[in-house]
Design an enzyme around this catalytic site. Structure first.
Site, mmCIF file in Angstrom:
data_model
loop_
_atom_site.group_PDB
_atom_site.id
_atom_site.type_symbol
_atom_site.label_atom_id
_atom_site.label_comp_id
_atom_site.label_asym_id
_atom_site.label_seq_id
_atom_site.Cartn_x
_atom_site.Cartn_y
_atom_site.Cartn_z
ATOM 1 N N HIS A 129 0.708 -1.047 -0.022
ATOM 2 C CA HIS A 129 0.053 0.143 0.008
ATOM 3 C C HIS A 129 0.914 1.190 0.041
ATOM 4 O O HIS A 129 1.085 1.829 0.985
ATOM 5 C CB HIS A 129 -0.943 0.048 1.348
ATOM 6 N N ASP A 134 -4.650 1.900 2.325
ATOM 7 C CA ASP A 134 -5.223 1.174 3.442
ATOM 8 C C ASP A 134 -5.706 2.195 4.628
ATOM 9 O O ASP A 134 -6.590 2.008 5.267
ATOM 10 C CB ASP A 134 -4.027 0.546 3.963
ATOM 11 N N HIS A 276 10.518 4.534 -30.180
ATOM 12 C CA HIS A 276 11.424 3.252 -30.686
ATOM 13 C C HIS A 276 11.421 3.191 -32.336
ATOM 14 O O HIS A 276 10.217 3.536 -32.753
ATOM 15 C CB HIS A 276 10.731 2.134 -30.104
ATOM 16 N N TYR A 332 -8.439 8.491 -17.377
ATOM 17 C CA TYR A 332 -9.483 9.150 -16.389
ATOM 18 C C TYR A 332 -9.699 10.524 -16.811
ATOM 19 O O TYR A 332 -8.978 11.330 -17.410
ATOM 20 C CB TYR A 332 -8.459 9.243 -15.155
ATOM 21 N N GLU A 408 0.286 8.235 11.416
ATOM 22 C CA GLU A 408 -1.228 7.591 11.661
ATOM 23 C C GLU A 408 -1.882 8.544 12.461
ATOM 24 O O GLU A 408 -3.244 8.499 12.620
ATOM 25 C CB GLU A 408 -1.022 6.400 12.428
#
Length: 430
Positions: A129, A134, A276, A332, A408
């Site tokens: 994560h 998470d 390429h 997106y 946290e």
């Protein structure tokens, strides 16, 4: 003067008619903080890639059911949707968290460090994560517990959307994202507004960032194939050199940003990431292939940039006697925070974090599939601080890296602000 001030005070009380619930939310958010951190550590230690989040989904489903929330599983493959129906009628407010991890091998020395490995794109890699999903899941699980305990006071319903595959699924013949699939399966049909957050490892804990209007970029894939005529490198006049033509196209594309885009409104990016062509030092090849990424803000800007890419590539190639084939794949759309909703919720952000801790973010050229939800209903997507107090963002490992780390202590603010969004929006709709 008093006549002017009084209606504003009354309006504030009317718009945020359930703001009286904030003290109770604060108390419950503090009480659930330890659980949120424990859930986050468990999910962090057991990461799962997009559309494989079965363990995570079960953890979520079991928790929601224990709170008396209606649960639907296997939405958009592994997604979980929970509905909490308040005791009083009102709007349906959606809250979203993404569940998937990344193919990254963790280097951070933590007691809950991920040691999971997998084969991804033909290579052995760790799973981590490394973007904070998470924490998003754990925070929303905490919000569910807070609001379920206030069910009888809610003037409306809450939809908890736990979404798979925000980072996308790239398989042979398949390119899709969890939010797009969720929308296609109807999760937004009965929703009035949607809110989401993303934690930032390079923003100090206790702070919230937001932006009205286009906030994060649309992202599209670019492919240009330049067809020339093969020739001996010693006699280039006998062919059409796609290498030189491709070089001119790369340079020409940069004039889109300097001459076509109004950069005082929004930035844009056109990056050629790979070229390429050819196989030998003295052979002019028949074709050259280029791939890259496009980042724009808003549909009009996206249309402009796409059109100019095609015009520049095809016309430069034609002037050289070559031919350019341009393929642009939309991925997106831009993450656009509804201006009306955003302006009304700024007071909510300031109430949750303190006015001095709420900042207006610059546009971010990264992308987020939360944008698919915003195409359906008004939405607001914010940033939540996850860097330790006093940290240096220039020296803090960024997202999607092996050293990604979160403080946290910032999670409880996430629980508080997402809960505030619900009750304040419900009050606004009275």
């Amino acid at each position: 003067m008093r006549k002017l001030i009084l209606p504003l005070v009354l309006l504030s009380g009317t718009v945020f008619g359930q703001s009286k619930l904030r003290p109770e939310i604060d108390k419950k958010a503090t009480a659930v903080e330890t659980k949120v951190i424990e859930w986050r550590r468990d999910i962090h230690q057991n990461p799962e890639l997009g559309n494989q989040e079965k363990r995570t989904a079960k953890l979520i489903s079991d928790h929601l059911r224990s709170l008396g929330i209606e649960v639907t599983e296997n939405v958009a493959v592994t997604g979980v949707v929970g509905v909490l129906r308040g005791a009083k009628p009102g709007p349906m407010v959606a809250l979203r968290a993404d569940m998937d991890a990344l193919p990254v091998t963790e280097r951070v020395d933590l007691p809950f460090k991920s040691t999971v490995t997998t084969t991804y794109n033909g290579q052995q890699t760790g799973v981590m994560h490394a973007c904070g999903h998470d924490s998003h899941v754990a925070i929303l699980m905490g919000v569910a517990e807070v609001l379920a305990g206030m069910k009888n006071q809610l003037e409306g319903s809450v939809k908890f959307i736990f979404q798979p595959a925000e980072e996308g699924i790239y398989e042979p013949g398949v390119t899709t994202w969890g939010a797009k699939q969720m929308v296609e399966e109807g999760v937004m049909k009965d929703v009035d507004a949607i809110f989401g957050l993303h934690i930032s490892a390079q923003t100090e804990v206790g702070t919230i960032g937001y932006r009205s209007g286009p906030a994060q970029a649309a992202v599209d894939n670019l492919e240009i194939i330049v067809h020339g005529t093969q020739a001996h490198g010693a006699s280039p006049w006998s062919g059409v050199d796609p290498v030189v033509t491709a070089s001119q196209i790369v340079t020409g594309l940069q004039t889109i940003l300097s001459r076509s885009v109004n950069i005082t409104q929004n930035p844009a990016v056109v990056t050629v990431g790979a070229i390429h062509g050819g196989i030998r030092h003295n052979i002019i090849p028949e074709k050259v292939e280029m791939i890259g990424t496009i980042r724009t803000f808003g549909d009009e800007q996206q249309e402009l940039v796409h059109r100019r890419i095609t015009e520049i590539a095809t016309n430069i190639a034609e002037s050289a006697g070559a031919k350019a084939e341009v393929n642009i794949t939309k991925l997106y759309p831009s993450t656009v925070n509804d201006p009306n909703l955003t302006s009304k919720m700024v007071a909510t952000l300031e109430a949750a974090a303190g006015k001095e801790n709420v900042k207006v973010n610059p546009p971010v050229t990264g992308a987020e599939d939360f944008s698919f939800y915003q195409r359906e209903k008004p939405g607001l997507f914010i940033g939540l601080g996850g860097m330790k107090k006093g940290g240096d963002p220039t020296k803090t490992p960024s997202h999607h890296t092996p050293d990604f780390y979160l403080d946290e202590s910032g999670f409880v603010l996430g629980v508080r602000v997402m809960s505030y969004f619900v009750v304040d929006y419900m009050g606004m709709k009275k």
